[in-house]
Enzyme design. Structure first.
Site, PDB file in Angstrom:
ATOM      1  N   ASP A  22      50.457  67.776  63.174  1.00 38.63           N
ATOM      2  CA  ASP A  22      50.306  66.322  63.245  1.00 38.63           C
ATOM      3  C   ASP A  22      50.251  65.811  64.684  1.00 38.63           C
ATOM      4  OD1 ASP A  22      50.600  66.328  60.402  1.00 38.63           O
ATOM      5  OD2 ASP A  22      52.754  66.518  60.713  1.00 38.63           O
TER       6      ASP A  22
ATOM      7  N   LYS B  62      45.212  66.239  66.125  1.00 41.28           N
ATOM      8  CA  LYS B  62      44.082  67.145  66.397  1.00 41.28           C
ATOM      9  C   LYS B  62      42.773  66.572  65.843  1.00 41.28           C
ATOM     10  CE  LYS B  62      46.193  70.593  64.342  1.00 41.28           C
ATOM     11  NZ  LYS B  62      47.554  70.049  64.160  1.00 41.28           N
TER      12      LYS B  62
ATOM     13  N   GLY C 206      45.777  67.636  57.069  1.00 40.66           N
ATOM     14  CA  GLY C 206      45.297  66.320  56.672  1.00 40.66           C
ATOM     15  C   GLY C 206      44.966  65.477  57.872  1.00 40.66           C
ATOM     16  N   HIS C 207      43.767  64.972  57.900  1.00 40.84           N
ATOM     17  CA  HIS C 207      43.493  63.966  58.907  1.00 40.84           C
ATOM     18  C   HIS C 207      42.541  62.928  58.330  1.00 40.84           C
ATOM     19  CE1 HIS C 207      40.942  67.529  59.994  1.00 40.84           C
ATOM     20  NE2 HIS C 207      40.036  66.655  59.656  1.00 40.84           N
TER      21      HIS C 207
ATOM     22  N   GLN D 258      47.407  72.831  61.254  1.00 42.29           N
ATOM     23  CA  GLN D 258      48.830  73.098  61.547  1.00 42.29           C
ATOM     24  C   GLN D 258      49.013  73.373  63.049  1.00 42.29           C
ATOM     25  OE1 GLN D 258      47.546  74.946  58.561  1.00 42.29           O
ATOM     26  NE2 GLN D 258      48.000  73.013  57.634  1.00 42.29           N
TER      27      GLN D 258
HETATM   28  P1  IMP Z   1      52.888  75.015  53.589  1.00 42.67           P
HETATM   29  O1  IMP Z   1      51.859  75.166  54.667  1.00 42.67           O
HETATM   30  O2  IMP Z   1      52.498  74.018  52.542  1.00 42.67           O
HETATM   31  O3  IMP Z   1      53.310  76.334  53.018  1.00 42.67           O
HETATM   32  O4  IMP Z   1      54.209  74.398  54.281  1.00 42.67           O
HETATM   33  C1  IMP Z   1      55.003  75.151  55.184  1.00 42.67           C
HETATM   34  C2  IMP Z   1      55.554  74.271  56.301  1.00 42.67           C
HETATM   35  O5  IMP Z   1      54.485  73.846  57.137  1.00 42.67           O
HETATM   36  C3  IMP Z   1      56.241  72.996  55.815  1.00 42.67           C
HETATM   37  O6  IMP Z   1      57.315  72.686  56.694  1.00 42.67           O
HETATM   38  C4  IMP Z   1      55.147  71.943  55.954  1.00 42.67           C
HETATM   39  O7  IMP Z   1      55.670  70.647  56.094  1.00 42.67           O
HETATM   40  C5  IMP Z   1      54.473  72.428  57.208  1.00 42.67           C
HETATM   41  N1  IMP Z   1      53.059  72.014  57.294  1.00 42.67           N
HETATM   42  C6  IMP Z   1      52.009  72.545  56.632  1.00 42.67           C
HETATM   43  N2  IMP Z   1      50.873  71.908  56.970  1.00 42.67           N
HETATM   44  C7  IMP Z   1      51.198  70.984  57.875  1.00 42.67           C
HETATM   45  C8  IMP Z   1      50.425  70.026  58.629  1.00 42.67           C
HETATM   46  O8  IMP Z   1      49.198  69.926  58.547  1.00 42.67           O
HETATM   47  N3  IMP Z   1      51.164  69.232  59.474  1.00 42.67           N
HETATM   48  C9  IMP Z   1      52.513  69.354  59.630  1.00 42.67           C
HETATM   49  N4  IMP Z   1      53.245  70.229  58.949  1.00 42.67           N
HETATM   50  C10 IMP Z   1      52.604  71.040  58.089  1.00 42.67           C
END
Ligand code: IMP
Length: 429
Positions: free
Chosen positions: A14, A17, A41-42, A230
């Site tokens: 977040d 990007k 997500g953006h 991420q």
């Molecule tokens: P997962 O990717 O859904 O397995 O989540 C694993 C961890 O990564 C969790 O703490 C999520 O909140 C974090 N996470 C996954 N995608 C994002 C993102 O795009 N932005 C911020 N945190 C993320």
């Protein structure tokens, strides 16, 4: 100017990007997503219209570009169909989309398993972890398996059989009644997912060998932009394990996810002027009280994918230095500097104190991180809103010092500064 650019997050995601990728898209011909899935997500805003994207690279809005979902991604076919259909309702002509044939699919059983085990980690519940788990266990379903119905049917039969056992075991372990979970019927799954595959093709998505495609493009002199989702501290290997995602969002993940080693690559590290984190896990500079709330409200720090409030804290240069080591950052895009306007005294973490010892290396060891206390440099804040600043010297002296302090500590130039949410509210240096 290098031929190719990678955009990577230097914190916990977040960092903004999407906006940086959007700005850089103009100078590139091809935009590649190389890891992660619909957990990203953006929202790109073009002429006042919002386009929320979780999976498709934001370059899709520019019809003269080529977008690729690379093999390192885990693809939810339902999300892809939904995003493409929504886009086609809103825009007349979008970019052409290609899909790596070795890309793994997220199936309904992955979301059920994520629902069972992801809660304690605070995952996005999009099935990301279980899909990568099945990939590594060599029982996943790939795009290549969707090229014939009989092959896809067999893959679904096999995938469902083992996953029903896994779900049952996981439910038992978590104390959840198996019968309360959504039912999985193989005929329905085949019907729905086969339809989705046909729809993806009907919507013009072409399946390719990504690395070969990119090599040919490079030979033709095309410029390629690699869009990281991420961020470094969420990397499965280098992040705060186990509070991480299951992919490699670091620059190393690019070579793997794209199946190609770009020559002449520069790496832009995106870093917010403060830190945020969603989900569980260590956060040495977290602000618990009013100050954290103020930053959350002013920065709109709520998850794009899940709507969850993000945890907020001061800028942490121990984290940034670690991200620089892992990714080899050529230039930093410092985003959301405007959110800090009006805060009298700003803090920047320079190192940590653990059991009386000073450490300046981010260990990513959750146990050690739970004990660290950040040591801060205190900086004067500034009052003015920054939105009107278009060159570095327009910024208040204190804001200039804040940036120069980051550059001097990390030894990396800040090449781009975000001073407001709009596309044009940015300073290039
Ligand atoms: P997962 O990717 O859904 O397995 O989540 C694993 C961890 O990564 C969790 O703490 C999520 O909140 C974090 N996470 C996954 N995608 C994002 C993102 O795009 N932005 C911020 N945190 C993320």
């Amino acid at each position: 100017m290098t031929m190719h650019t990678a955009v990577v997050g230097m914190q916990w995601g977040d960092e903004g990007k999407g906006k940086i990728v959007d700005l850089l898209t103009h100078d590139h011909d091809i935009i590649v997503r190389y890891a992660g899935g619909a957990n990203a997500g953006h929202t790109v805003v073009v002429e006042g219209v919002k386009y929320p994207l979780h999976l498709i690279p934001s370059g899709i809005l520019q019809s003269d570009k080529i977008c690729i979902i690379g093999d390192g991604v885990v693809l939810d076919p339902m999300v892809l169909v939904e995003e493409l259909q929504q886009l086609d309702k809103k825009i007349r002509k979008r970019a052409k989309l290609f899909l790596g044939r070795k890309t793994q699919l997220i199936m309904p059983w992955h979301k059920i398993r994520d629902g069972l085990s992801g809660g304690k980690l605070g995952t996005t519940m999009r099935g990301i972890g279980p899909a990568y788990t099945d990939a590594t266990a060599r029982r996943g379903i790939r795009v290549i398996d969707t090229l014939s119905k009989s092959r896809f049917k067999q893959a679904i039969n096999d995938g469902l059989m083992i996953n029903l056992h896994l779900i049952e075991a996981e439910a038992k372990f978590m104390g959840v009644e198996f019968d309360t979970l959504p039912k999985l019927d193989k005929n329905n799954i085949l019907l729905e997912y086969w339809q989705a595959c046909l729809e993806i093709k009907r919507l013009g998505v072409e399946i390719i060998e990504t690395g070969e495609f990119l090599l040919d493009a490079e030979e033709l002199g095309k410029r390629i932009l690699y869009e990281g989702a991420q961020a470094t501290l969420l990397d499965i290997t280098h992040g705060d394990y186990p509070y991480v995602t299951s992919s490699h969002p670091t620059v190393g993940g690019l070579y793997h996810g794209a199946g190609f080693r770009p020559r002449d690559l520069s790496v832009v590290g995106v870093m917010k002027a403060y830190c945020t984190r969603v989900g569980e896990g260590p956060f040495p500079t977290e602000l618990q009280g009013k100050q954290g709330e103020l930053i959350r409200e002013r920065g709109g720090e709520y998850g794009t994918t899940t709507g969850r409030p993000r945890r907020c804290g001061w800028l942490d240069l121990v984290v940034a230095d670690y991200a620089n080591r892992i990714n080899g950052i050529d230039g930093i895009a410092l985003t959301k500097l405007d959110v800090l306007s009006g805060i009298k005294r700003l803090k920047i973490a320079e190192n940590y104190n653990v059991d009386g010892k000073i450490i300046d290396d981010y260990s990513a060891d959750v146990e050690q991180l739970s004990k660290v206390k950040a040591n801060y440099s205190i900086m004067d804040g500034w009052e003015d809103k920054l939105g009107k600043a278009s060159v570095f010297s327009d910024l208040p002296k204190e804001a200039q010092k804040y940036i120069e302090f980051i550059e001097a500590t990390l030894g990396v130039p800040v090449v781009l500064i975000g001073v407001g949410p709009g596309r044009e509210e940015v300073i290039f240096r």
